[in-house]
Scaffold this active site. Structure first.
Site, PDB file in Angstrom:
ATOM      1  N   ARG A 145       0.843  -1.193   0.000  1.00  0.00           N
ATOM      2  CA  ARG A 145       0.000   0.000   0.000  1.00  0.00           C
ATOM      3  C   ARG A 145       0.880   1.244   0.000  1.00  0.00           C
ATOM      4  O   ARG A 145       1.981   1.250   0.556  1.00  0.00           O
ATOM      5  CB  ARG A 145      -0.867  -0.017   1.255  1.00  0.00           C
ATOM      6  CG  ARG A 145      -1.833   1.149   1.448  1.00  0.00           C
ATOM      7  CD  ARG A 145      -2.924   1.129   0.432  1.00  0.00           C
ATOM      8  NE  ARG A 145      -4.100   1.901   0.881  1.00  0.00           N
ATOM      9  CZ  ARG A 145      -5.008   2.393   0.066  1.00  0.00           C
ATOM     10  NH1 ARG A 145      -4.880   2.228  -1.234  1.00  0.00           N
ATOM     11  NH2 ARG A 145      -6.056   3.044   0.532  1.00  0.00           N
ATOM     12  N   THR A 191     -10.141   0.204  -9.752  1.00  0.00           N
ATOM     13  CA  THR A 191      -9.132  -0.699  -9.229  1.00  0.00           C
ATOM     14  C   THR A 191      -9.095  -1.909 -10.153  1.00  0.00           C
ATOM     15  O   THR A 191      -9.904  -2.013 -11.058  1.00  0.00           O
ATOM     16  CB  THR A 191      -9.506  -1.071  -7.771  1.00  0.00           C
ATOM     17  OG1 THR A 191      -9.457   0.105  -6.957  1.00  0.00           O
ATOM     18  CG2 THR A 191      -8.598  -2.112  -7.162  1.00  0.00           C
ATOM     19  N   GLU A 246      -6.498   4.268  -7.287  1.00  0.00           N
ATOM     20  CA  GLU A 246      -7.646   4.924  -6.642  1.00  0.00           C
ATOM     21  C   GLU A 246      -8.614   5.487  -7.666  1.00  0.00           C
ATOM     22  O   GLU A 246      -9.245   4.743  -8.375  1.00  0.00           O
ATOM     23  CB  GLU A 246      -7.182   6.012  -5.669  1.00  0.00           C
ATOM     24  CG  GLU A 246      -7.924   6.084  -4.337  1.00  0.00           C
ATOM     25  CD  GLU A 246      -9.438   6.249  -4.396  1.00  0.00           C
ATOM     26  OE1 GLU A 246      -9.941   7.354  -4.140  1.00  0.00           O
ATOM     27  OE2 GLU A 246     -10.130   5.256  -4.659  1.00  0.00           O
ATOM     28  N   ASP A 274      -7.835   8.309   0.324  1.00  0.00           N
ATOM     29  CA  ASP A 274      -8.445   7.212   1.080  1.00  0.00           C
ATOM     30  C   ASP A 274      -8.312   7.428   2.583  1.00  0.00           C
ATOM     31  O   ASP A 274      -8.891   6.676   3.373  1.00  0.00           O
ATOM     32  CB  ASP A 274      -7.808   5.873   0.695  1.00  0.00           C
ATOM     33  CG  ASP A 274      -8.452   5.274  -0.545  1.00  0.00           C
ATOM     34  OD1 ASP A 274      -9.391   5.889  -1.084  1.00  0.00           O
ATOM     35  OD2 ASP A 274      -8.013   4.192  -0.983  1.00  0.00           O
ATOM     36  N   SER A 315     -10.213  -0.846   0.981  1.00  0.00           N
ATOM     37  CA  SER A 315     -11.228  -1.900   0.947  1.00  0.00           C
ATOM     38  C   SER A 315     -10.789  -3.069   0.080  1.00  0.00           C
ATOM     39  O   SER A 315     -11.565  -4.008  -0.128  1.00  0.00           O
ATOM     40  CB  SER A 315     -12.548  -1.342   0.410  1.00  0.00           C
ATOM     41  OG  SER A 315     -13.091  -0.412   1.305  1.00  0.00           O
ATOM     42  N   GLY A 348     -13.798  -2.179  -7.228  1.00  0.00           N
ATOM     43  CA  GLY A 348     -15.130  -1.670  -6.894  1.00  0.00           C
ATOM     44  C   GLY A 348     -15.172  -0.705  -5.737  1.00  0.00           C
ATOM     45  O   GLY A 348     -16.235  -0.515  -5.142  1.00  0.00           O
ATOM     46  N   GLY A 349     -14.039  -0.072  -5.354  1.00  0.00           N
ATOM     47  CA  GLY A 349     -14.066   0.852  -4.228  1.00  0.00           C
ATOM     48  C   GLY A 349     -14.493   0.131  -2.961  1.00  0.00           C
ATOM     49  O   GLY A 349     -14.186  -1.052  -2.756  1.00  0.00           O
TER      50      GLY A 349
END
Length: 586
Positions: free
Chosen positions: A122, A406, A426, A446, A471, A492-493
């Protein structure tokens, strides 16, 4: 119940390696018109088929990417090698969704060692970032769309570092060989997909028309690139030659790093503070995967800072005593799943953050007594209304927004090793800052744009070197004998959590194959409203669900679930028909 590899509070990731214990038709209609709430939704439906293989398989969001991974596997590469090739190609052909300018979460099953590993790649906030990063001169959060574009929103990219970490330990082929397909395609051109063309034409991210480098690339002659256009990216080809020859470190130090920093600090819109030291100091880290049993299957996902693993598993554990029936997407099942999702999202929004900066009460969230108490809030025929988080720590709830731009890919190699990777920049086209042929992320949005909520500090606030909550929910499952049974994930966020949960339930509770599960009409709940997928048969339940007290909205829901199921010695693979991906196997 047992939550494998979950500590009472997850904090301070160790530098040492951590290991875990060992068709129903959707009756889909023609593509719906653009729905602004879900900018990636209106991209059509592709004809898919269930792919069956015996040796290996790769499922990715674009045919070029699936082919790149397939080529590596065919050449004797393993799942890690193929993952590098897939991500390199996705950076080129799906720039709206992921790329080397972003980050990823990686789950890897080493079949020889019979151990599961997870890598947190990340992005991190720059060392100079502060909790006030997204506050205006009056101390109020800026509008999200203004936070997105430009240098301020860029986190230190992590995906290459994560893949490099994995490849150095488990890769089979040489690092330099993994970029050949992406270099060739970048130099000679690729056919722009309908999905990419539509995202460019929509210009949902205003930055792609405002920032010069990306505008030149996506709007040649001031017109959006059309589907089928042969698009070349010689700068990316050169970037890949450098990375292939010099290794991933060439991205974090030297010429490429200097170009990234210059682009961020000198951005025409909202310059950022990303520095050469931020890039040089970045490290992907091993995290302990979080696993739990659901109906005799062991399911494993990412621990924080991703909320995907915890929220999917908490939803499933809340549901486990309930009978969801044999019929997929029944009225009763939709109601029960939405109620469990309400409860899980309430805890997610309050407690999940970077465990290196805030204690995350994962073990408490999975305590049997706690789950039983929360489960009592679920009524069989009445929506509970807005769920309140359980009282586990004195922190404020989060207001971070995640968009559905994503990508995910799943791979199993001929040795039985498996990798599940969810990867993102993002917002569609990220920060819109393009440098050396690739786009930089806007993942810092985020974080909660406001550091406080209701007078309490938000766990997921901006802090120096911190990783924003995500997520992303790559998953790997095992049968009751401990053998690999499924590899999946989705873009899909924040709805990723719902999509992955529904897919798992489809395969386990409703005994669907991967294509049937992915093709089910979607419904989602994030403790806000019950969304039913537009132009599908599920909308026929709107009146009945409303009568039960649900606030229902019929909208486009755009997943990209890419799944491989292991069954009776065969690999069954499918790409979500809502996107352009394909499954390839041998």
């Amino acid at each position: 119940m047992t939550v494998f590899a979950a500590l009472s509070t997850i904090s301070c990731a160790s530098s040492s390696i951590v290991q875990s214990e060992s068709s129903i038709s959707s009756n889909r209609k023609t593509p719906a018109q653009i729905e602004t709430r879900e900018p990636e939704a209106a991209t059509g439906v592709t004809q898919q088929q269930l792919v069956v293989a015996e040796k290996f398989m790769v499922v990715a969001a674009n045919p070029y990417a699936s082919q790149a991974g397939f080529n590596i596997l065919q050449q004797g590469g393993d799942a890690i090698d193929a993952a590098v090739a897939v991500q390199a190609m996705l950076t080129l052909v799906e720039p709206q969704s992921s790329g080397i300018g972003g980050g990823a979460f990686i789950l890897y099953w080493n079949n020889q060692a019979k151990k599961l590993f997870s890598i947190d790649a990340r992005e991190t906030a720059p060392a100079a970032a502060t909790p006030e990063l997204f506050l205006d001169e009056t101390g109020k959060p800026v509008k999200w769309i203004k936070a997105v574009v430009g240098g301020r929103s860029v986190g230190v990219p992590g995906v290459l570092a994560g893949l490099d970490l994995a490849h150095k330990r488990w890769g089979n082929l040489s690092w330099s060989a993994l970029f050949d397909d992406a270099i060739e395609r970048s130099a000679n051109g690729f056919s722009v997909s309908p999905r990419m063309a539509k995202m460019v034409a929509m210009a949902y991210n205003p930055g792609i028309k405002q920032l010069p480098e990306v505008k030149r690339y996506l709007y040649p002659n001031n017109k959006p690139v059309a589907a089928g256009h042969l698009l070349k990216n010689p700068k990316l080809a050169q970037t890949y030659r450098i990375i292939a020859n010099q290794g991933a470190q060439a991205f974090y130090q030297g010429q490429l790093a200097e170009s990234i920093v210059s682009a961020v600090q000198n951005a025409p819109i909202a310059p950022g503070t990303l520095s050469l030291a931020d890039l040089a100091n970045y490290q992907a880290v091993y995290r302990q995967p979080i696993c739990a049993e659901y109906r005799q299957q062991k399911l494993c996902g990412m621990a924080p800072p991703s909320s995907g693993g915890t929220t999917v598993l908490q939803t499933l554990k809340l549901l486990e005593p309930f009978n969801l029936g044999k019929q997929a997407n029944s009225l009763a099942a939709i109601h029960l799943i939405s109620q469990a999702a309400r409860l899980a999202f309430a805890d997610r929004n309050r407690y999940i953050a970077d465990p290196d900066f805030a204690p995350v009460p994962v073990e408490q969230m999975f305590n049997d007594d706690y789950l039983a108490t929360r489960r009592q809030l679920i009524q069989s025929n009445q929506d509970m209304g807005k769920a309140v988080a359980g009282v586990l720590a004195p922190v404020g709830s989060d207001n971070a927004i995640e968009r559905p731009n994503t990508s995910h890919f799943s791979i199993i190699d001929k040795q039985g090793n498996a990798i599940s990777v969810t990867t993102s920049i993002e917002m569609a086209f990220g920060s819109a800052l393009m440098v050396e042929g690739f786009l930089l992320n806007n993942q810092l949005t985020d974080f909660s744009l406001s550091p406080t909520q209701g007078g309490k500090l938000v766990s997921n606030r901006v802090e120096p070197n911190k990783r924003p909550r995500s997520s992303m929910a790559p998953f790997i499952g095992f049968d009751k004998q401990g053998e690999l049974s499924m590899v999946l994930g989705s873009p899909g966020g924040s709805r990723i959590i719902n999509y992955v949960t529904q897919n798992i339930i489809g395969m386990i509770d409703w005994q669907l194959d991967p294509l049937q599960a992915a093709s089910l009409p979607h419904f989602t709940h994030r403790n806000d409203y019950l969304a039913l997928e537009k132009a599908t048969e599920i909308t026929e339940l709107e009146v009945q669900l409303s009568a039960m007290g649900h606030k229902v909205k019929v909208i486009n829901l755009n997943s990209g679930v890419h799944t491989i199921q292991v069954k009776n010695g065969k690999l069954l693979g499918a790409a979500d028909p809502r996107r352009e991906g394909v499954a390839l196997g041998q």
